[in-house]
Design an enzyme around this catalytic site. Sequence first.
Site, PDB file in Angstrom:
ATOM      1  N   ARG A  41       0.855  -1.189   0.000  1.00  0.00           N
ATOM      2  CA  ARG A  41       0.000   0.000   0.000  1.00  0.00           C
ATOM      3  C   ARG A  41       0.895   1.244   0.000  1.00  0.00           C
ATOM      4  O   ARG A  41       1.720   1.418   0.894  1.00  0.00           O
ATOM      5  CB  ARG A  41      -0.903  -0.010   1.228  1.00  0.00           C
ATOM      6  CG  ARG A  41      -1.844   1.188   1.335  1.00  0.00           C
ATOM      7  CD  ARG A  41      -2.620   1.124   2.643  1.00  0.00           C
ATOM      8  NE  ARG A  41      -3.444  -0.056   2.726  1.00  0.00           N
ATOM      9  CZ  ARG A  41      -3.655  -0.747   3.845  1.00  0.00           C
ATOM     10  NH1 ARG A  41      -3.079  -0.380   4.978  1.00  0.00           N
ATOM     11  NH2 ARG A  41      -4.425  -1.814   3.838  1.00  0.00           N
ATOM     12  N   ARG A  74      -1.318   6.581   9.520  1.00  0.00           N
ATOM     13  CA  ARG A  74      -1.424   6.049   8.160  1.00  0.00           C
ATOM     14  C   ARG A  74      -1.654   7.156   7.131  1.00  0.00           C
ATOM     15  O   ARG A  74      -1.631   8.343   7.466  1.00  0.00           O
ATOM     16  CB  ARG A  74      -2.528   4.999   8.116  1.00  0.00           C
ATOM     17  CG  ARG A  74      -2.223   3.824   9.056  1.00  0.00           C
ATOM     18  CD  ARG A  74      -3.121   2.648   8.815  1.00  0.00           C
ATOM     19  NE  ARG A  74      -2.759   1.517   9.657  1.00  0.00           N
ATOM     20  CZ  ARG A  74      -3.344   0.315   9.579  1.00  0.00           C
ATOM     21  NH1 ARG A  74      -4.308   0.107   8.691  1.00  0.00           N
ATOM     22  NH2 ARG A  74      -2.973  -0.653  10.376  1.00  0.00           N
ATOM     23  N   LYS A  80      -3.144   1.319  15.099  1.00  0.00           N
ATOM     24  CA  LYS A  80      -3.188   2.166  13.910  1.00  0.00           C
ATOM     25  C   LYS A  80      -3.838   3.504  14.239  1.00  0.00           C
ATOM     26  O   LYS A  80      -4.704   3.603  15.105  1.00  0.00           O
ATOM     27  CB  LYS A  80      -3.949   1.472  12.785  1.00  0.00           C
ATOM     28  CG  LYS A  80      -5.396   1.119  13.105  1.00  0.00           C
ATOM     29  CD  LYS A  80      -6.008   0.295  11.983  1.00  0.00           C
ATOM     30  CE  LYS A  80      -7.419  -0.160  12.343  1.00  0.00           C
ATOM     31  NZ  LYS A  80      -8.013  -1.009  11.296  1.00  0.00           N
ATOM     32  N   LYS A 131      -5.416   7.061  12.255  1.00  0.00           N
ATOM     33  CA  LYS A 131      -5.848   7.602  10.972  1.00  0.00           C
ATOM     34  C   LYS A 131      -6.156   9.092  11.096  1.00  0.00           C
ATOM     35  O   LYS A 131      -6.805   9.522  12.053  1.00  0.00           O
ATOM     36  CB  LYS A 131      -7.083   6.852  10.465  1.00  0.00           C
ATOM     37  CG  LYS A 131      -6.811   5.375  10.194  1.00  0.00           C
ATOM     38  CD  LYS A 131      -8.042   4.638   9.702  1.00  0.00           C
ATOM     39  CE  LYS A 131      -7.716   3.184   9.399  1.00  0.00           C
ATOM     40  NZ  LYS A 131      -8.904   2.435   8.889  1.00  0.00           N
ATOM     41  N   CYS A 161     -15.025  -3.234   0.631  1.00  0.00           N
ATOM     42  CA  CYS A 161     -13.607  -3.509   0.844  1.00  0.00           C
ATOM     43  C   CYS A 161     -13.183  -4.654  -0.086  1.00  0.00           C
ATOM     44  O   CYS A 161     -13.990  -5.211  -0.821  1.00  0.00           O
ATOM     45  CB  CYS A 161     -13.349  -3.872   2.297  1.00  0.00           C
ATOM     46  SG  CYS A 161     -14.093  -5.442   2.799  1.00  0.00           S
ATOM     47  N   CYS A 183      -7.762 -10.985   1.178  1.00  0.00           N
ATOM     48  CA  CYS A 183      -7.682 -10.509   2.555  1.00  0.00           C
ATOM     49  C   CYS A 183      -7.774 -11.674   3.541  1.00  0.00           C
ATOM     50  O   CYS A 183      -8.760 -12.430   3.526  1.00  0.00           O
ATOM     51  CB  CYS A 183      -8.796  -9.502   2.845  1.00  0.00           C
ATOM     52  SG  CYS A 183      -8.758  -8.899   4.559  1.00  0.00           S
ATOM     53  N   CYS A 207     -15.579  -8.191   6.818  1.00  0.00           N
ATOM     54  CA  CYS A 207     -15.380  -8.466   8.241  1.00  0.00           C
ATOM     55  C   CYS A 207     -15.670  -7.177   8.997  1.00  0.00           C
ATOM     56  O   CYS A 207     -15.926  -6.140   8.379  1.00  0.00           O
ATOM     57  CB  CYS A 207     -13.945  -8.962   8.490  1.00  0.00           C
ATOM     58  SG  CYS A 207     -12.702  -7.649   8.539  1.00  0.00           S
ATOM     59  N   CYS A 242     -12.816  -1.425   6.891  1.00  0.00           N
ATOM     60  CA  CYS A 242     -12.126  -0.846   5.730  1.00  0.00           C
ATOM     61  C   CYS A 242     -13.091  -0.234   4.717  1.00  0.00           C
ATOM     62  O   CYS A 242     -12.756   0.748   4.052  1.00  0.00           O
ATOM     63  CB  CYS A 242     -11.258  -1.901   5.043  1.00  0.00           C
ATOM     64  SG  CYS A 242      -9.928  -2.527   6.100  1.00  0.00           S
TER      65      CYS A 242
END
Length: 580
Positions: free
Chosen positions: A90, A160, A224, A226, A444, A450, A489, A493
């Site tokens: 990514r 990110r 993470k 964002k 997603c 994935c 899931c 995302c």
Amino acid sequence: MSTNSKAEDVKVVGPLVVEGKLSDNERLKKESNFLRGTISDDLKNQVTGGMSGDNFQLIRFHGMYQQDDRDIRAERAKQKLEPLHSLMLRARLPGGIITPEQWLGVDKWATEHTMYGSIRLTTRQTFQYHGILKPNIKTVHKALNSIGIDSIATAADMNRNVLCTSNPYQSEVHQEAYEWAKKISEHFLPQTRGYAEVWLDSEKVEDTAQEAEPILGSTYLPRKFKTAVVIPPLNDVDVHGNDLSFVAIQEAGELIGFNVLVGGGLAMTHGDKSTYPRKADDFGFISAEQTIAFAEAVVTTQRDWGNRVNRKNAKTKYTLDRVGSDVFKQEVEKRAGSKFEPSRPYEFTERGDRIGWSQGIDDKHYLALFIENGRIIDRPNQPLKTGMAELAKVHQGDFRITANQNLIVAGVPTSQKAEIEAIAIKYGLMDMSVSEQRKNSMACVAFPTCPLAMAEAERYLPTLVTDVEGILTKHNISNESIILRVTGCPNGCGRAMLAEIGLVGKGPGKYNMHLGGNLAGTRVPKMYKENLDEQSVLFEIDHLVERWVAERNSSEAFGDYVIRSGIIAEVKVSKQDFYD
């Protein structure tokens, strides 16, 4: 993988720091030698196509995930073969802006060095390569570096890729906002030379004990993180899906500062009510020149107070709810050396992308191309990848990847508009027959790549949208739409937890249906039905649309209707209302 301690091992100290057995990710980061690990040695191991030990996790800090083709996993197991491992990379692309020259390089290496040959535009305003085999990964890193692109800090416990509104109507303010997005991204990059050593063969640091991470810390962030910069009235970045958002405030067409939103997040875990999506809190207004100071204060507060025991409760949203939003805000002010001013008024009236041509205040033209699922690949009668390369060969402005998986051809002079449009039409990039429903639907990646996917998303969405289009036509509202999102899931995302109808994968062919988000993207939906198969999903949507058409107030959006009518309760405070 993390080994979260049991609840009885955890206690709150102060209320600021959670004590208990640290998750294994904390050990991994501490022992990684500033994210180097043994990745370089692992790359030489041709016995396996995957990464071993801690390196499976460490490569995420370098912007990669190990994946395999789950469609053939069982068959390979029968043949006594390991899964067909590959890496997803990514890129880091603050604000989603990429030059035509860079695009041509990205296109070339997708063809030459990936199994699928595609470029995937993401909901975080960048692109991904899927299917890079282990022997090719250094080549791809070096190739991207040669055109000024890297993948540092696009995954794992980092800040990110920083989002920025792609709004072409506000060209001058957009440029300022974009510059802040770039500055924020660069300010929070890790200082370790590990990335350059491992992937670019840079000279190695002789004494890594002298290295330091003054902002991220030696064990980086708890989870993470964002960040987004948004320009009202368009909430195209979904501010409530971010730990930290800067809402641009304008006066007389000039950017004077930002309202700072903290603590948004969409991920949850099935069956664990200690996890939930959460709207961000508006902490107040700051002047533009204070942006970096306040951003750093938020990040370092979360760094020091975030839960390093249980990763499922490690995001900023849980820190705010645990210590109290006011306490967190006061600490941010202390670290920034200044107080927030009262929030300035703003309003979000729409989100998504304005597909088609528009003209900016700079008198240049902007063509927003709808890219279903963000997947740029050549298909029969729709050679999107070739078309984008042809555009890149003649376009004189830049490209802007949007947070909704689309792409804007930006800064087109009037003299070139007809040429750009002709290419876009020829290669299927510009299709005016695409419905409003399809434009407002998103998914997603999910299967086959994935590893977290429980159900289909990207491959399910096109058929699902066709069926929903049929339902809208059946009820005589084919020109209207519902914000519809599907995730494989509950990790968020595809941002289903800000949709009017959000489907969250529960198992093969099974989804939890959430209702009640709004057009502005400022309300979290609530679960309506659990574990629905695809036929049941359509049955419920048909029934709900029938009621909406018959009972709604004038121009009432679907998400507003289901709450007003009592079909679903409004989620006002996620921690209290989401599961009640």
